[in-house]
Scaffold this active site. Structure first.
Site, PDB file in Angstrom:
ATOM      1  N   GLY A  21       0.929  -1.245  -0.011  1.00 37.90           N
ATOM      2  CA  GLY A  21      -0.028   0.060   0.062  1.00 37.90           C
ATOM      3  C   GLY A  21       0.871   1.292   0.021  1.00 37.90           C
ATOM      4  O   GLY A  21       1.629   1.429   0.624  1.00 37.90           O
ATOM      5  N   ARG A  25      -3.012   8.231   2.710  1.00 42.06           N
ATOM      6  CA  ARG A  25      -3.412   9.183   3.757  1.00 42.06           C
ATOM      7  C   ARG A  25      -2.240   9.846   4.446  1.00 42.06           C
ATOM      8  O   ARG A  25      -2.483  10.692   5.383  1.00 42.06           O
ATOM      9  CB  ARG A  25      -4.467   8.486   4.889  1.00 42.06           C
ATOM     10  CG  ARG A  25      -5.846   8.702   4.038  1.00 42.06           C
ATOM     11  CD  ARG A  25      -7.032   8.357   5.217  1.00 42.06           C
ATOM     12  NE  ARG A  25      -6.998   6.812   5.623  1.00 42.06           N
ATOM     13  CZ  ARG A  25      -7.420   6.588   6.638  1.00 42.06           C
ATOM     14  NH1 ARG A  25      -7.721   7.221   7.790  1.00 42.06           N
ATOM     15  NH2 ARG A  25      -7.437   5.276   7.075  1.00 42.06           N
ATOM     16  N   GLY A 110       2.441  -4.693   7.247  1.00 42.42           N
ATOM     17  CA  GLY A 110       3.577  -3.914   7.548  1.00 42.42           C
ATOM     18  C   GLY A 110       3.161  -2.428   8.251  1.00 42.42           C
ATOM     19  O   GLY A 110       3.799  -1.907   8.843  1.00 42.42           O
ATOM     20  N   ASN A 372      42.269  17.098  29.964  1.00 40.86           N
ATOM     21  CA  ASN A 372      41.170  18.016  30.050  1.00 40.86           C
ATOM     22  C   ASN A 372      40.915  19.081  29.012  1.00 40.86           C
ATOM     23  O   ASN A 372      42.031  19.691  28.705  1.00 40.86           O
ATOM     24  CB  ASN A 372      41.312  18.682  31.489  1.00 40.86           C
ATOM     25  CG  ASN A 372      40.327  19.766  31.810  1.00 40.86           C
ATOM     26  OD1 ASN A 372      39.156  19.226  32.102  1.00 40.86           O
ATOM     27  ND2 ASN A 372      40.431  20.858  31.703  1.00 40.86           N
ATOM     28  N   ASN A 381      38.120  19.896  12.257  1.00 39.44           N
ATOM     29  CA  ASN A 381      38.488  18.672  11.664  1.00 39.44           C
ATOM     30  C   ASN A 381      38.086  18.515  10.060  1.00 39.44           C
ATOM     31  O   ASN A 381      38.552  17.805   9.286  1.00 39.44           O
ATOM     32  CB  ASN A 381      37.657  17.730  12.060  1.00 39.44           C
ATOM     33  CG  ASN A 381      36.161  17.868  12.065  1.00 39.44           C
ATOM     34  OD1 ASN A 381      35.721  19.306  12.046  1.00 39.44           O
ATOM     35  ND2 ASN A 381      35.162  17.002  11.915  1.00 39.44           N
ATOM     36  N   ALA A 418      45.908  29.390  26.347  1.00 43.01           N
ATOM     37  CA  ALA A 418      44.345  29.822  26.039  1.00 43.01           C
ATOM     38  C   ALA A 418      44.427  30.652  24.712  1.00 43.01           C
ATOM     39  O   ALA A 418      45.430  31.252  24.668  1.00 43.01           O
ATOM     40  CB  ALA A 418      43.956  30.741  26.971  1.00 43.01           C
TER      41      ALA A 418
HETATM   42  C1  UD1 Z   1      -8.082  -5.038   5.720  1.00 41.63           C
HETATM   43  C2  UD1 Z   1      -9.244  -6.255   5.791  1.00 41.63           C
HETATM   44  C3  UD1 Z   1     -10.044  -5.793   7.067  1.00 41.63           C
HETATM   45  C4  UD1 Z   1      -9.250  -5.715   8.333  1.00 41.63           C
HETATM   46  C5  UD1 Z   1      -8.305  -4.386   8.150  1.00 41.63           C
HETATM   47  C6  UD1 Z   1      -7.308  -4.299   9.170  1.00 41.63           C
HETATM   48  C7  UD1 Z   1      -9.186  -7.145   3.850  1.00 41.63           C
HETATM   49  C8  UD1 Z   1      -9.978  -7.182   2.535  1.00 41.63           C
HETATM   50  N1  UD1 Z   1      -9.710  -6.400   4.660  1.00 41.63           N
HETATM   51  O1  UD1 Z   1      -8.861  -3.737   5.311  1.00 41.63           O
HETATM   52  O2  UD1 Z   1     -10.938  -7.109   7.240  1.00 41.63           O
HETATM   53  O3  UD1 Z   1     -10.246  -5.036   9.164  1.00 41.63           O
HETATM   54  O4  UD1 Z   1      -7.510  -4.943   6.972  1.00 41.63           O
HETATM   55  O5  UD1 Z   1      -6.639  -3.168   9.168  1.00 41.63           O
HETATM   56  O6  UD1 Z   1      -8.239  -7.830   3.840  1.00 41.63           O
HETATM   57  N2  UD1 Z   1      -2.230  -4.117   0.853  1.00 41.63           N
HETATM   58  C9  UD1 Z   1      -1.355  -4.718  -0.148  1.00 41.63           C
HETATM   59  N3  UD1 Z   1      -1.775  -4.925  -1.274  1.00 41.63           N
HETATM   60  C10 UD1 Z   1      -3.037  -4.663  -1.941  1.00 41.63           C
HETATM   61  C11 UD1 Z   1      -3.944  -4.409  -0.630  1.00 41.63           C
HETATM   62  C12 UD1 Z   1      -3.367  -3.923   0.498  1.00 41.63           C
HETATM   63  O7  UD1 Z   1      -0.260  -4.974   0.050  1.00 41.63           O
HETATM   64  O8  UD1 Z   1      -3.390  -4.716  -3.141  1.00 41.63           O
HETATM   65  C13 UD1 Z   1      -1.587  -4.248   2.202  1.00 41.63           C
HETATM   66  C14 UD1 Z   1      -1.586  -2.710   2.542  1.00 41.63           C
HETATM   67  O9  UD1 Z   1      -0.534  -2.137   2.521  1.00 41.63           O
HETATM   68  C15 UD1 Z   1      -1.977  -2.722   3.859  1.00 41.63           C
HETATM   69  C16 UD1 Z   1      -2.672  -4.001   4.209  1.00 41.63           C
HETATM   70  O10 UD1 Z   1      -2.507  -4.977   3.056  1.00 41.63           O
HETATM   71  O11 UD1 Z   1      -0.795  -2.931   4.823  1.00 41.63           O
HETATM   72  C17 UD1 Z   1      -4.051  -3.761   4.296  1.00 41.63           C
HETATM   73  O12 UD1 Z   1      -4.598  -3.352   3.396  1.00 41.63           O
HETATM   74  P1  UD1 Z   1      -5.799  -2.254   3.452  1.00 41.63           P
HETATM   75  O13 UD1 Z   1      -6.251  -1.529   1.893  1.00 41.63           O
HETATM   76  O14 UD1 Z   1      -5.763  -1.006   4.350  1.00 41.63           O
HETATM   77  O15 UD1 Z   1      -6.981  -3.147   3.892  1.00 41.63           O
HETATM   78  P2  UD1 Z   1      -8.335  -2.518   4.410  1.00 41.63           P
HETATM   79  O16 UD1 Z   1      -9.493  -2.131   3.778  1.00 41.63           O
HETATM   80  O17 UD1 Z   1      -7.876  -1.625   5.811  1.00 41.63           O
END
Ligand code: UD1
Ligand code: CA
Length: 470
Positions: A21, A25, A110, A372, A381, A418
């Site tokens: 991701g 935000r 992550g 000292n 330096n 000094a």
């Molecule tokens: C996901 C869960 C949700 C949970 C929430 C907790 C699913 C469908 N939903 O929702 O049930 O309550 O996390 O935070 O799994 N990511 C990727 N590749 C992608 C999509 C996401 O690597 O294509 C990674 C994002 O970087 C992130 C994590 O997966 O670290 C979660 O993705 P995000 O899109 O935030 O999921 P949520 O909609 O929050």
């Protein structure tokens, strides 16, 4: 590798860390998981936890242009998810990398950096626990009950355990009332995980491949699923700078508590900032507003007074630092050495009992034992091209405001006057002075004061005369 804490029959466990991701935000050019908490990128916290829980190998799923993440997680393997088609799709990107792996796979995020190793152990234990039907769950989901369930997936639990996960956007009003939420962290048998994921389709509100669908699929296939509950604080996900700051605050509280539990006194703990890797010994006293950047080791019985900034430094037993001292990377402070106010030390070794008490810069240097360094001393330096070394012998006495033009060597027991500008080596026990000879003019100060007083009167009279003319 088995340990006392891990359940003896738990399967070997690998992990997939989702980090593709962009974290829009965060409003940042930096990938979200590279934002630091306590001086360490979020993703590195996750890897630390996995290592502590003895979970390996680890495959990290990253997006395009995330070389920084790949570097931060090395030697863990990274796989790239080119198009961000959902969590299920993200997990599938790691399938080839884990093709030969037999055992359980943990899916971690992550951006959820605080999961405790103990919680992961509970999940592994849950995989071995039979339900009422004598069935061991194929999928274990880590749930939690946040204050505001908002956008989290809801865990729908029935008589025979976890039935399915429904995303907030796809949930009925009744399902949205459920408070038990999906943290996102899951544990499943590798083969079953890949089989279940093969059936995931993007037929939902977001048009994404939902990892969460595998729970419903597992139940349909007659497999068991279970929930382990974690606490809200540890499952905090970070999506914005505000949440990042909240996470930092939580983590700082933990680090301060740990330092105090290990025998350090923090006079005003809420003002002290530590790094995840800060090491603090026993009977260390830390004054208000001390900031510890990465790589600081503090041995026993050290005093760090108020307003110090430390980074990449080792402080040996009995040393006294500050107030207002700055130790930069490569600063090594020997036993019982003193570093006082407005002193900056960089890449320099202060040997045992050495003192640099006031207003000095010591960089790229060795200061011998018990030497000292007088107030205002500077190691020059850098000549604009290269950095050079200053070597100060044991027991040397450097006069106030000395400029040591590196490279230069001051012998053991030598002195500088000094204000000396030292460009040539000073032999052991010698004195170097080169300031101009002092001239004394008897009575000059008194004459000068009188002269200025008269001058003032004359000028004032002139101004009044001008005014009268107008
Ligand atoms: C996901 C869960 C949700 C949970 C929430 C907790 C699913 C469908 N939903 O929702 O049930 O309550 O996390 O935070 O799994 N990511 C990727 N590749 C992608 C999509 C996401 O690597 O294509 C990674 C994002 O970087 C992130 C994590 O997966 O670290 C979660 O993705 P995000 O899109 O935030 O999921 P949520 O909609 O929050
Ligand atoms: Ca999220």
């Amino acid at each position: 590798m088995a340990s006392d804490q891990s359940p003896p029959t738990a399967a070997p466990t690998a992990a997939i860390v989702l980090a593709a991701g962009i974290g829009s935000r965060m409003r940042s050019a930096l990938p979200k998981v590279m934002h630091a908490i306590a001086g360490r990128p979020m993703v590195a916290h996750v890897l630390g936890t996995l290592a502590e829980a003895e979970i390996a190998p680890v495959v990290v799923v990253i997006g395009p242009d995330m070389d920084a993440v790949a570097k931060a997680v090395a030697p863990s393997v990274c796989v790239m998810q080119k198009d961000r088609l959902g969590t299920g799709h993200a997990v599938l990107q790691a399938k080839d990398a884990l093709a030969a792996f037999k055992g359980d796979i943990l899916i971690a995020y992550g951006d959820t950096p605080f999961v405790a190793p103990e919680t992961l152990r509970k999940m592994r234990a849950a995989r071995l626990r039979e339900n009422k039907n004598g069935q061991k769950p194929s999928v274990v989901v880590l749930g939690f009950s946040p204050q505001d369930p908002a956008a989290y997936g809801r865990l729908i639990v029935g008589a025979s355990g976890l039935e399915r996960i429904v995303e907030a956007k796809d949930a009925t009003p009744a399902e949205r009332e459920v408070r038990l939420c999906n943290s996102g962290i899951m544990l499943a048998d590798a083969k079953e995980l890949w089989d279940l994921l093969a059936d995931v389709r993007p037929n939902n509100a977001k048009g994404e491949y939902y990892l969460t669908d595998i729970v419903g699929f597992a139940r349909k296939a007659g497999l068991g699923c279970a929930v382990v509950e974690g606490d809200t604080e540890e499952l905090l996900g970070i999506n914005s700078r505000i949440e990042l700051a909240e996470a930092e605050a939580i983590f700082q509280r933990r680090l301060r508590r740990r330092a105090m539990e290990n025998g350090a006194t923090l006079v005003a703990p809420e003002t002290v900032f530590l790094s995840a890797d800060t090491k603090i010994g026993r009977d260390v006293e830390i004054g208000p507003f001390a900031v510890f950047g990465p790589g600081v080791v503090v041995d026993d019985n050290v005093t760090i007074k108020a307003f110090c900034h430390l980074e990449g430094a080792h402080i040996s037993a009995g040393a006294v630092i500050g107030p207002y001292a700055r130790l930069r990377p490569g600063a090594v402070v020997g036993k019982d050495a003193h570093v006082g106010n407005f002193v900056e030390i960089k890449n320099a070794h202060l040997e045992d009992g050495a003192k640099v008490n006031h207003l000095s810069y010591v960089g790229d240097a060795r200061v011998g034992a018990k030497a000292n360094i007088g107030a205002g001393t500077i190691t020059a330096n850098y000549d604009g091209f290269t950095k050079s070394h200053t070597d100060i012998g044991a027991g040397a006495s450097i006069g106030s405001n000395t400029v040591l033009v590196a490279p230069v060597k001051i012998g053991d027991g030598a002195m500088t006057g000094a204000g000396a500008v030292v460009r040539k080596d000073v032999p052991a026990n010698a004195l170097a002075i080169n300031s101009a000879r002092q001239e004394v003019r008897e009575g000059f100060a008194a004459w000068y004061r009188e002269y200025r007083t008269e001058l003032k009167k004359v000028l004032q009279a002139r101004v009044e005369k001008e005014k009268a003319k107008e």
